[in-house]
Design a protein around this motif. Sequence first.
Motif: not given
Length: 60
Positions: A40-51
């Motif tokens: 479960f992910v917080p709705e305001d979580a930032e999308k991580p940069v694709d390394k």
Amino acid sequence: MEYLTTTQIAKKWNLSRRRVSKLCAEGRVEGAKMMGNLWFVPEDAEKPVDKRLKEAECNK
């Protein structure tokens, strides 16, 4: 705080559900929690940069 499933986040971030689960398992999604066998992910979580991409490709 509201949490979304990996399926909901996948649609929001335009990723596969499997990729979102992998990012959570790697600890790259801040605030993600595993309950049972689901993330479960917080709705305001930032999308991580694709390394996997070079920096120039990320800025397009």
